[in-house]
Design an enzyme around this catalytic site. Structure first.
Site, PDB file in Angstrom:
ATOM      1  CG  ASP A 300     -32.095  93.802  11.891  1.00  0.00           C
ATOM      2  OD1 ASP A 300     -31.826  94.728  12.465  1.00  0.00           O
ATOM      3  OD2 ASP A 300     -33.093  92.870  11.938  1.00  0.00           O
ATOM      4  CD  GLU A 334     -34.202  96.706  17.514  1.00  0.00           C
ATOM      5  OE1 GLU A 334     -35.287  97.171  17.013  1.00  0.00           O
ATOM      6  OE2 GLU A 334     -33.674  95.775  17.150  1.00  0.00           O
ATOM      7  CD  GLU A 335     -33.106  92.420  16.300  1.00  0.00           C
ATOM      8  OE1 GLU A 335     -34.169  92.393  16.614  1.00  0.00           O
ATOM      9  OE2 GLU A 335     -32.566  92.707  15.085  1.00  0.00           O
ATOM     10  CG  ASP A 362     -33.124  98.387  12.743  1.00  0.00           C
ATOM     11  OD1 ASP A 362     -32.614  97.740  12.070  1.00  0.00           O
ATOM     12  OD2 ASP A 362     -33.871  98.302  13.984  1.00  0.00           O
ATOM     13  CG  HIS A 436     -35.190  89.084  12.842  1.00  0.00           C
ATOM     14  ND1 HIS A 436     -36.219  89.019  13.823  1.00  0.00           N
ATOM     15  CD2 HIS A 436     -34.425  90.129  12.754  1.00  0.00           C
ATOM     16  CE1 HIS A 436     -35.892  90.452  14.222  1.00  0.00           C
ATOM     17  NE2 HIS A 436     -35.162  90.941  13.817  1.00  0.00           N
TER      18      HIS A 436
HETATM   19 ZN   LIG Z   1     -32.861  95.951  13.434  1.00  0.00          ZN
END
Ligand SMILES: [Zn+2]
Ligand SMILES: *[C@@H]1O[C@H](CO)[C@@H](O)[C@H](O)[C@H]1NC(C)=O
Ligand SMILES: *[C@@H]1O[C@H](CO)[C@@H](O)[C@H](O)[C@H]1NC(C)=O
Ligand SMILES: *[C@@H]1O[C@H](CO)[C@@H](O)[C@H](O)[C@H]1NC(C)=O
Ligand SMILES: *[C@@H]1O[C@H](CO)[C@@H](O)[C@H](O)[C@H]1NC(C)=O
Length: 473
Positions: A300, A334-335, A362, A436
């Site tokens: 990610d 993005e996060e 993604d 994550h």
């Molecule tokens: Zn992502």
């Protein structure tokens, strides 16, 4: 992938629609001409697959991504490390012979974690694995020490609101699916503060755990006190729930140095193969280059960003010249709420009529099964034909989505500007095991699967970019 806000909607609207017969006679005629045109790409599609999976391109995606992630590690928005990683990418993309390589400036949030810990003091001393959540405030120096209230849901918290004052609220919500369960990460602190909680510890939003905390962005509302919040492991959330059910008093000490600093300048990273006939028309492929500040951000979304580079790289290395421009974008931040994708859309939406299709990966780059597609019925018939060129690698399924495809950065092109969208479907059932967390490293990825994903991306993007007509809206 952060996808905290819109995912509910997609999950709800996610439908598999079989291809409809094209209604208008004119479109029917035109579509059947385009379908014949697509058939002519059988050989070149096979050549792209061979180059990527067995030829000179074999292993390139993995090697490039491993070199990158091993060198930079994780890349959170606001960090100097992300900016160094972007500089490196700009160099590599130029060295690879791509055109118009440049960064586009975006202001991004700058949240730093700092030192942090969560220790159970009663009924026994136990140091918990934890990760502060993005945008969380820190604790006062010296930390917070308080009794815990464990709840399984927002409803239970409401019912037990009179027990919450001055406590650390622990959420032990069950995993349903990401789109549903992520609400606890997003709004856990805010809801806890509303009933007088002084901190919130959230069971990690994951279906599986080896004592792994999984971080992510969270949102305060403007009206509630901002209290510190972190994720804890499934194991510790369940244990505290069991203890509480037995009537055991639980006390936790939480210490977090987290800070929200002044926003800083970052960049979306852009590279192109300029179209030979319709240079102003664009086929966009993308992934996000930023990540959380744990693991390597390999899954990610290093994989998505690097198959997007590889799609262009393969076409360039093979000397193919698409009629329209192929553009790779590696998004920033993005996060933190699709900051790079949003900025790009705001700047470039004036040219939306020239965007043939927007694509993002993604949700993992595991063994591909096909694509997700959002667009008109006639466009879908054409994309199904293009995807059929991927039968040799068993990646020809087209999963039509009604609202838009997965991939936050390309969302608005579809929902606001009626641009067709595509993303890649892979065997990603383990995606949220690693998402994550410190487990998101190159070890999760596999060179052959990355080659297959690159082949899917290159064939879909190149053929679409080379057809005489843009996809019908
Ligand atoms: Zn992502
Ligand atoms: C974390 O704590 C250690 C020792 O307690 C200290 O040396 C270090 O500077 C701290 N790091 C940050 C980012 O505050
Ligand atoms: C919170 O405040 C920000 C900045 O003032 C604003 O943009 C946002 O819309 C507000 N959010 C809510 C939920 O009111
Ligand atoms: C829009 O397209 C035109 C023509 O290709 C180009 O010159 C211009 O720079 C584009 N504008 C943006 C904001 O991308
Ligand atoms: C595609 O699937 C078929 C049937 O499951 C299998 O025999 C074949 O080996 C697969 N091909 C590839 C390239 O994975």
């Amino acid at each position: 992938m952060a996808f905290y806000k819109y995912f509910f909607l997609i999950a709800y609207f996610r439908v598999l629609v079989s291809s409809h017969p094209v209604d208008s006679a004119a479109w029917g005629k035109k579509t059947s001409r385009v379908l014949k045109e697509v058939e002519k790409y059988q050989d070149v599609a096979q050549q792209i697959i061979d180059f990527t999976v067995n030829g000179k391109g074999k292993g390139q995606t993995y090697n490039r991504l491993a070199t990158f992630t091993d060198k930079f590690g994780n890349r959170i928005a606001g960090s100097q490390n992300l900016e160094n990683a972007i500089d490196y990418m700009l160099q590599q993309l130029k060295k690879d012979g791509l055109q118009n390589v440049h960064g586009e400036d975006v202001m991004v949030p700058h949240w730093v974690r700092g030192n942090e810990s969560a220790t159970m003091l009663l009924p026994r001393v136990h140091k918990m694995a934890m990760l502060g959540l993005g945008s969380s405030v820190g604790t006062p120096s010296g930390g917070i020490q308080a009794e815990v209230l464990v709840v399984k849901s927002f409803d239970e918290l409401k019912k037990r609101a009179d027990e919450a004052k001055g406590k650390i609220i622990v959420y032990n919500q069950q995993w349903v699916d990401y789109g549903t369960s992520v609400a606890y990460r997003d709004f856990g602190a805010d809801n806890a503060a509303k009933v007088g909680g002084i901190a919130a510890l959230i069971r990690s939003v994951a279906p599986f755990s080896i004592n792994s905390p999984h971080t992510g962005w969270q949102d305060y509302s403007n009206t509630t006190k901002r209290i510190p919040t972190a994720c804890i492991t499934i194991e510790d959330a369940e244990m505290m729930n069991r203890m509480a059910d037995r009537g055991t008093k639980i006390v936790v000490h939480l210490q977090m140095d987290a800070k929200n600093l002044t926003p800083v300048k970052s960049r979306n990273t852009v590279a192109e193969i300029v179209g030979s006939k319709y240079p102003e028309q664009v086929v966009l492929v993308s992934g996000h280059l930023d990540s959380w500040d744990v693991g390597q951000g390999a899954m990610d979304d290093g994989g998505g960003a690097f198959i997007s580079w590889q799609a262009l790289s393969t076409i360039r290395q093979m000397g193919l010249e698409p009629k329209r421009t192929m553009r790779a974008v590696m998004w920033t931040a993005e996060e933190e709420g699709v900051i790079g994708g949003q900025a790009y859309y705001n700047t470039h939406k004036v040219n939306a009529s020239k965007y043939d299709i927007v694509m993002e990966s993604d949700l993992g780059t595991f063994t591909p099964t096909g694509i997700q597609f959002h667009g008109s019925d006639s466009a879908a018939v054409i994309m199904e034909k293009v995807a059929s060129l991927l039968k040799p690698i068993n990646a020809s399924k087209v999963n039509r989505l009604k609202d838009r495809v997965d991939g936050e950065d390309i969302s608005q092109w579809q929902t606001q500007s009626n641009v067709p969208g595509a993303s890649i479907d892979t065997q990603n059932d383990k995606y949220f095991f690693f998402h994550h967390s410190n487990g998101d490293t190159m070890t999760v990825l596999n060179s052959h699967s990355l080659d297959l994903c690159s082949a899917v991306w290159a064939v879909m993007a190149y053929v679409t970019a080379d057809l005489e007509d843009m996809l019908p809206r």
